[in-house]
Scaffold this motif. Structure first.
Motif, PDB file in Angstrom:
ATOM      1  N   GLY A   1     -14.122 -13.451  36.526  1.00  0.00           N
ATOM      2  CA  GLY A   1     -13.110 -14.307  37.190  1.00  0.00           C
ATOM      3  C   GLY A   1     -12.381 -13.947  38.526  1.00  0.00           C
ATOM      4  O   GLY A   1     -12.060 -14.711  39.309  1.00  0.00           O
ATOM      5  N   LYS A   2     -12.098 -12.568  38.464  1.00  0.00           N
ATOM      6  CA  LYS A   2     -11.201 -12.157  39.679  1.00  0.00           C
ATOM      7  C   LYS A   2     -12.020 -12.294  40.641  1.00  0.00           C
ATOM      8  O   LYS A   2     -11.512 -12.662  41.779  1.00  0.00           O
ATOM      9  N   GLY A   3     -13.298 -11.668  40.819  1.00  0.00           N
ATOM     10  CA  GLY A   3     -14.309 -11.805  41.968  1.00  0.00           C
ATOM     11  C   GLY A   3     -14.488 -13.265  42.652  1.00  0.00           C
ATOM     12  O   GLY A   3     -14.373 -13.508  43.700  1.00  0.00           O
ATOM     13  N   MET A   4     -15.117 -14.055  41.521  1.00  0.00           N
ATOM     14  CA  MET A   4     -15.190 -15.361  42.049  1.00  0.00           C
ATOM     15  C   MET A   4     -14.093 -16.015  42.733  1.00  0.00           C
ATOM     16  O   MET A   4     -14.424 -16.734  43.508  1.00  0.00           O
ATOM     17  N   ALA A   5     -13.003 -15.959  41.926  1.00  0.00           N
ATOM     18  CA  ALA A   5     -11.759 -16.598  42.351  1.00  0.00           C
ATOM     19  C   ALA A   5     -11.470 -16.084  43.919  1.00  0.00           C
ATOM     20  O   ALA A   5     -11.152 -16.966  44.797  1.00  0.00           O
ATOM     21  N   LEU A   6     -11.393 -14.882  44.252  1.00  0.00           N
ATOM     22  CA  LEU A   6     -11.056 -14.328  45.406  1.00  0.00           C
ATOM     23  C   LEU A   6     -12.221 -14.629  46.696  1.00  0.00           C
ATOM     24  O   LEU A   6     -11.737 -15.297  47.367  1.00  0.00           O
TER      25      LEU A   6
ATOM     26  N   PHE B   1     -14.522  -5.761  23.455  1.00  0.00           N
ATOM     27  CA  PHE B   1     -13.558  -5.471  24.376  1.00  0.00           C
ATOM     28  C   PHE B   1     -14.049  -5.251  25.702  1.00  0.00           C
ATOM     29  O   PHE B   1     -13.725  -5.413  26.729  1.00  0.00           O
ATOM     30  N   TYR B   2     -15.421  -4.724  25.661  1.00  0.00           N
ATOM     31  CA  TYR B   2     -16.148  -4.651  26.702  1.00  0.00           C
ATOM     32  C   TYR B   2     -16.685  -5.885  27.597  1.00  0.00           C
ATOM     33  O   TYR B   2     -16.431  -5.983  28.745  1.00  0.00           O
ATOM     34  N   VAL B   3     -16.577  -6.915  26.854  1.00  0.00           N
ATOM     35  CA  VAL B   3     -17.235  -7.971  27.264  1.00  0.00           C
ATOM     36  C   VAL B   3     -15.893  -8.697  28.005  1.00  0.00           C
ATOM     37  O   VAL B   3     -16.082  -9.406  29.127  1.00  0.00           O
ATOM     38  N   LEU B   4     -14.831  -8.439  27.438  1.00  0.00           N
ATOM     39  CA  LEU B   4     -13.514  -9.040  28.110  1.00  0.00           C
ATOM     40  C   LEU B   4     -13.540  -8.573  29.614  1.00  0.00           C
ATOM     41  O   LEU B   4     -13.135  -9.074  30.545  1.00  0.00           O
ATOM     42  N   ALA B   5     -13.790  -7.078  29.547  1.00  0.00           N
ATOM     43  CA  ALA B   5     -13.655  -6.247  31.191  1.00  0.00           C
ATOM     44  C   ALA B   5     -14.568  -7.261  31.976  1.00  0.00           C
ATOM     45  O   ALA B   5     -14.500  -7.328  33.075  1.00  0.00           O
ATOM     46  N   GLN B   6     -15.849  -7.740  31.492  1.00  0.00           N
ATOM     47  CA  GLN B   6     -17.062  -8.459  32.177  1.00  0.00           C
ATOM     48  C   GLN B   6     -16.395  -9.578  32.702  1.00  0.00           C
ATOM     49  O   GLN B   6     -16.298 -10.146  33.879  1.00  0.00           O
TER      50      GLN B   6
ATOM     51  N   ILE C   1     -12.753 -16.357  22.640  1.00  0.00           N
ATOM     52  CA  ILE C   1     -11.522 -15.797  22.421  1.00  0.00           C
ATOM     53  C   ILE C   1     -11.405 -14.691  23.768  1.00  0.00           C
ATOM     54  O   ILE C   1     -10.487 -14.679  24.189  1.00  0.00           O
ATOM     55  N   GLY C   2     -12.552 -14.186  24.094  1.00  0.00           N
ATOM     56  CA  GLY C   2     -12.570 -13.515  25.308  1.00  0.00           C
ATOM     57  C   GLY C   2     -12.201 -14.073  26.529  1.00  0.00           C
ATOM     58  O   GLY C   2     -11.124 -13.620  27.464  1.00  0.00           O
ATOM     59  N   TYR C   3     -12.241 -15.317  26.635  1.00  0.00           N
ATOM     60  CA  TYR C   3     -11.963 -16.162  27.875  1.00  0.00           C
ATOM     61  C   TYR C   3     -10.507 -16.271  27.795  1.00  0.00           C
ATOM     62  O   TYR C   3      -9.766 -16.065  28.931  1.00  0.00           O
TER      63      TYR C   3
ATOM     64  N   ILE D   1      -8.214 -14.384  26.300  1.00  0.00           N
ATOM     65  CA  ILE D   1      -7.478 -12.706  26.633  1.00  0.00           C
ATOM     66  C   ILE D   1      -7.572 -12.684  28.040  1.00  0.00           C
ATOM     67  O   ILE D   1      -6.695 -11.925  28.730  1.00  0.00           O
ATOM     68  N   ALA D   2      -8.958 -12.775  28.806  1.00  0.00           N
ATOM     69  CA  ALA D   2      -9.089 -12.569  29.973  1.00  0.00           C
ATOM     70  C   ALA D   2      -8.079 -13.127  31.155  1.00  0.00           C
ATOM     71  O   ALA D   2      -7.809 -12.739  31.956  1.00  0.00           O
ATOM     72  N   LEU D   3      -7.557 -14.447  30.470  1.00  0.00           N
ATOM     73  CA  LEU D   3      -6.623 -14.977  31.345  1.00  0.00           C
ATOM     74  C   LEU D   3      -5.493 -14.294  31.663  1.00  0.00           C
ATOM     75  O   LEU D   3      -4.597 -14.290  32.366  1.00  0.00           O
ATOM     76  N   LYS D   4      -5.137 -13.445  30.496  1.00  0.00           N
ATOM     77  CA  LYS D   4      -3.795 -12.552  30.442  1.00  0.00           C
ATOM     78  C   LYS D   4      -3.939 -11.433  31.572  1.00  0.00           C
ATOM     79  O   LYS D   4      -3.003 -10.746  31.816  1.00  0.00           O
ATOM     80  N   GLU D   5      -4.933 -11.195  31.843  1.00  0.00           N
ATOM     81  CA  GLU D   5      -5.502  -9.843  32.789  1.00  0.00           C
ATOM     82  C   GLU D   5      -5.039  -8.672  32.015  1.00  0.00           C
ATOM     83  O   GLU D   5      -3.815  -8.241  32.494  1.00  0.00           O
ATOM     84  N   PRO D   6      -5.798  -8.253  31.184  1.00  0.00           N
ATOM     85  CA  PRO D   6      -5.229  -6.674  30.743  1.00  0.00           C
ATOM     86  C   PRO D   6      -5.462  -5.571  31.568  1.00  0.00           C
ATOM     87  O   PRO D   6      -5.714  -5.904  32.815  1.00  0.00           O
TER      88      PRO D   6
END
Lengths: 521, 165
Positions: free
Chosen positions: A146-151, A136-141, A380-382, A384-389
């Protein structure tokens, strides 16, 4: 698309992959102990900085900045705890855990718990809980990356996320713990330079520290208060205690962090590592919070406060500097994500697969199972991270609170309290995890003003003490465990005694005896 | 045909029960198949050393032991021995002679003293009281692994005997 930023990121990625390749060539995957603990030969500076960068994570650039932006100086309670975290960690469990883990022949933080508190159930519960929470923690990373790099680069979020995840998985794959530790060391330097650069730019923009504080006072005086915006936390010492505890003593219960102790070159490494950690923390830790606090003056109308540091860097720094800062932010995220991925893969492979599914797995098999799991978790993390929890801040606080609450007494008592026994540890882990989880899920903090971490640690610690004492006569700590705890408390070199079955190098007597027995047969 | 030999065995405190107990803590999930023991040969020397000290020479005694199979030398604590009759099948064969052992012991002691006193001293080393002594090693054969245990120090070492061992 910002090509200068992308250029800097590419250089940064090449360097970390280069370190991963170097680790591979230098025995990072030679055998299981090398892959999981870098052959237990990591020196003080690298140990200190890998511990710090692993525990800091993308939270420092997103969560910390966001918290400062919203709450003002109140956010510094977290920084105060965090600054002392490293030295506390090394002083309380560093040397003893290093010694005891080798005496037990333990290669993972969960295996160490089972050897100290002999119980298959304890390993199963601890392993499953850790895999779930670290995943779950990996997911946050991933989300942070993703968010930072995209911005900053303008690359679409799914592609930015895929690039970050691929690089992390590649170098973790190649060199195991050795690659993770040395990339963390490099990343800690990049992080420090990056964050100080932004902070200097912020102070320059606002006319210095005093002018910035005056401007804050004009905007909203409560932002300067230690009780948060609009004095929202006034008198809530329970919440303050939680903020202080989570990143100071909280570290002591995080399996992916305490593993750093097990990989140290020797028990005495802990002392110098504590000093390294403190110096680095003094410069690094308060800075992201302060940038967040002052960002409200530069960008007063932000919709997503967690992007405060990114936006400030984008606005104030030239493109080349933004590239370096972006690399620093990615460094913070990746240095945690790689450790989390490696630990999750390791614990799932050794503590669950080998222990309960295939006890006869060979070392090579184990490394490949661990790698396979790293890959699976990353994929899996990738997705789930796409869905932006939920927000990164919430995810980090949730996982670290539960981990810290569950394992803190188990790790501390393992080396400091001889009476801590298996039922005590097992019930403490369960009580701590459940308390911290439900405290957050049922939002009890709002009613009691007590942070989940405080409630969790109080619950797990009292359970450990109570249950251990009540069950002492029926479940005493085994004599051999007591002998090894006593040995771990002594300041002297580690005897080869019980770790011998894990060693590959045979003494001359063993070699001669092998030959002799071979001839006899 | 197996023959019995009268040898000097270094006295030890580690009982078989103690060894099984410690080993079972490490190889908890493994099944113990067999316990056997063997006697390992050493040459033991008492050495009188003289080293340059200020304007004179300082004398002291030191004990050295040479592994009679591999020829490795080391300093040693004092120990007592007992005479024991053991079958030949339990004795490891010596591979070096007493003369070779003396050379190795002397060379080792000079290196050792140089390291210890951080000097490149001109030591006089006189070896006397050569003695042959055997140390007992336990061999515990488990289903998946075998280990040897030193009967004096209770140190462990893994043995690569294969699964059939």
């Amino acid at each position: 698309m910002n090509t200068t930023v992308i250029f800097f990121l590419i250089i940064y990625y090449i360097v970390v992959l280069g370190i991963g390749y170097w680790a591979l060539r230098n025995g990072g995957s030679k055998d299981l102990e090398s892959y999981l603990l870098g052959g237990r030969k990591i020196g003080p500076a690298t140990t200190a900085l890998t511990l710090q960068t692993t525990s800091m994570s993308g939270f420092m650039f997103l969560g910390a900045g966001g918290l400062g932006y919203i709450q003002g100086y109140w956010a510094l309670w977290y920084a105060v705890g965090d600054i002392g975290g490293g030295v506390l960690n090394f002083s309380i469990i560093g040397r003893r855990m290093r010694k005891l883990s080798q005496l037990f022949g333990a290669l993972t933080a969960i295996e160490y718990l089972e050897k100290r508190y002999p119980s298959g159930a304890l390993r199963l519960i601890s392993g499953s809980l850790t895999v779930f929470l670290l995943g779950f923690y990996v997911l946050a990373q991933f989300i942070a990356g993703g968010k930072g790099m995209a911005l900053v680069t303008g690359i679409p979020y799914p592609i930015a996320l895929a690039i970050a995840v691929t690089v992390i998985v590649l170098y973790t794959f190649m060199g195991g713990y050795l690659a993770v530790a040395y990339t963390d060391f490099f990343q800690s330097l990049v992080m420090l330079i990056g964050v100080l650069w932004i902070f200097i730019a912020v102070l320059y923009e606002l006319g210095g520290f005093t002018a910035a504080n005056n401007a804050l006072h004009t905007l909203d005086p409560t932002l300067l208060s230690l009780w948060g915006k609009d004095l929202g936390f006034e008198g809530q010492w329970g919440v303050v205690a939680g903020a202080l505890l989570i990143f100071s003593v909280g570290y002591l219960g995080w399996p992916h962090v305490v593993t750093r102790h097990m990989a140290m070159k020797s028990p005495s490494t802990a002392r110098s590592a504590g000093a390294w950690a403190t110096v680095w923390n003094l410069f690094f830790v308060p800075t992201p919070y302060l940038i967040g606090i002052f960002a409200v003056l530069i960008l007063p109308n932000m919709t997503d406060p967690e992007m405060a540091i990114f936006q400030v860097a984008n606005k104030l720094l030239p493109a080349a500097a933004t590239g370096l800062v972006m690399a620093a932010i990615m460094a913070a995220i990746m240095s945690t994500a790689d450790s989390l991925l490696l630990q999750t893969g390791t614990i799932a492979a050794r503590d669950l697969y080998e222990r309960f599914i295939n006890p006869n797995a060979s070392e090579k098999q184990m490394i490949w199972v661990s790698r396979g799991l790293v890959l699976a978790i990353a994929i899996i993390g990738y997705f789930i991270a796409l869905k932006e929890p939920p927000s990164i801040f919430n995810v980090v606080i949730f996982t670290t609170s539960v981990l810290g609450s569950a394992f803190l007494p188990a790790y501390v008592c393992a080396v400091w309290w001889r009476k801590a026994n298996t039922p005590g540890a097992l019930s403490s882990i369960i009580a701590g995890a459940l308390t911290a989880f439900f405290w957050q899920y049922l939002e009890i903090t709002a009613m009691t003003s007590i942070a989940p971490m405080v409630a969790g640690v109080v619950s797990s610690t009292s359970t450990m003490i109570l249950v251990s004492l009540l069950t002492q006569s029926k479940y005493p700590v085994p004599q051999n465990v007591l002998e090894l705890i006593d040995e771990s408390s002594l300041v002297r070199s580690i005897p080869s005694l019980d770790s011998a079955p894990l060693k590959n190098s045979l003494s001359t007597e063993a070699l001669e005896l092998e030959r002799f027995l071979g001839k006899k047969k | 045909m197996s023959q019995d030999n009268l040898i000097s065995v270094i006295q030890h405190d580690v009982s078989q029960v103690r060894i099984e107990k410690i080993a079972s803590n490490i190889l908890r999930s493994d099944e113990l198949l067999k316990i056997s023991h063997f006697y390992y040969p050493y040459f033991y020397f008492k050495a009188d050393c003289k080293m340059p000290f200020l304007y004179g020479r300082k004398s002291f005694a030191i004990n050295a032991m040479v592994d009679a199979c591999s020829g490795h030398a080391a300093t040693s604590d004092l120990f007592t021995t007992e005479r024991k009759v053991v079958p030949e099948g339990q004795l490891l064969t010596k591979k070096i002679t007493i003369e070779t052992a003396q050379i190795k012991a002397k060379r080792y002691l000079i290196d050792h003293l140089n390291r210890k006193f951080r000097t490149l001293g001109n030591y006089d080393i006189l070896l006397d009281n050569e003695e042959e002594a055997y140390k007992l090693f336990w061999v515990l054969e488990y289903k998946n692994q075998s280990i040897m245990v030193d009967s004096v120090t209770d140190e462990f070492e893994a043995l690569k005997l294969g699964k059939s061992a």
